[in-house]
Design a protein around this motif. Sequence first.
Motif, PDB file in Angstrom:
ATOM      1  N   MET A  53      42.346  33.144  43.240  1.00  0.00           N
ATOM      2  CA  MET A  53      41.829  34.234  44.082  1.00  0.00           C
ATOM      3  C   MET A  53      42.383  34.154  45.500  1.00  0.00           C
ATOM      4  N   LYS A  61      40.560  41.336  44.826  1.00  0.00           N
ATOM      5  CA  LYS A  61      40.195  40.204  43.951  1.00  0.00           C
ATOM      6  C   LYS A  61      40.654  40.435  42.510  1.00  0.00           C
ATOM      7  N   CYS A  65      42.942  38.848  37.949  1.00  0.00           N
ATOM      8  CA  CYS A  65      42.284  39.003  36.632  1.00  0.00           C
ATOM      9  C   CYS A  65      42.994  38.211  35.517  1.00  0.00           C
ATOM     10  N   LEU A  92      35.138  38.397  39.843  1.00  0.00           N
ATOM     11  CA  LEU A  92      36.179  39.182  40.533  1.00  0.00           C
ATOM     12  C   LEU A  92      35.664  40.536  41.014  1.00  0.00           C
TER      13      LEU A  92
END
Length: 253
Positions: A53, A61, A65, A92
Amino acid sequence: MLSRLLRKNTMQMIKAPARSMSAFVNHRDTPDNLEETPFEFTEESYVQVKSWMSNFPDNYKHSACIPVLFVAQKQNNNFLTLSAMNKVAKVLEMEPMQVYEVASFYTMFNRTRVGKYHIQFCGTTPCMIRGANECMDAIKEYANIGMDEISADGLFSLSEVECLGACVNAPMLQVNNEWVYEDLTPETTVELLKTWKAGGEPHKGPQNGRINSLGPEGRTSLHVISEDLHDRDFAAVKEKYEADKAAAAAAKK
Ligand code: FES
């Protein structure tokens, strides 16, 4: 001889039944894969999640993924459950559906349980021509499984995928999205499985003694490798860049 081999394998490809995407990429409601199935990142995984992140601004954010899904999948024995995807969505700050969309797009995410050694065999043209079908048959026979199935002891699962990017060393397979084994024959393929079954770790890469992707004549180019490439002092390069930048800014004033 070569043309006969090509003709034989090409005919096999033509006669092969139409393939659909691996069944492992589909979600099925099973007792170990429900919304309420517990999933929590371990402390170790959280360190990796935060590290991924940190590569992106706070308002992006969701850019983390895919790597965060991989962290979740790896922690969960290579199995990306619904609850794991929901956890990724929460961390996220994404809609769960957005995470499902990403996970369902890639064959690297296993949304049903796979074997301890999840074998993805390349079934694209160069690998097919070089005997991928025979190697896959050898796996099926040794592990007593069909395509997209898990062996009774839970050790092996098999799926067929498209080009894994080592066509020059065809045929090849990948295990657990991580390690690749190339230049296979049915015999060397079964040897790999036997080694894993015995708790060993086979040699990765080409299984026929080839070094990387060298042809039969060995290295034919790039005989001289510039020392400069390896000895570059990046700290010094950066220092010079900063100094040049400062000098250019000062000159503008
Ligand atoms: S075709 Fe098999 S690795 Fe490319």
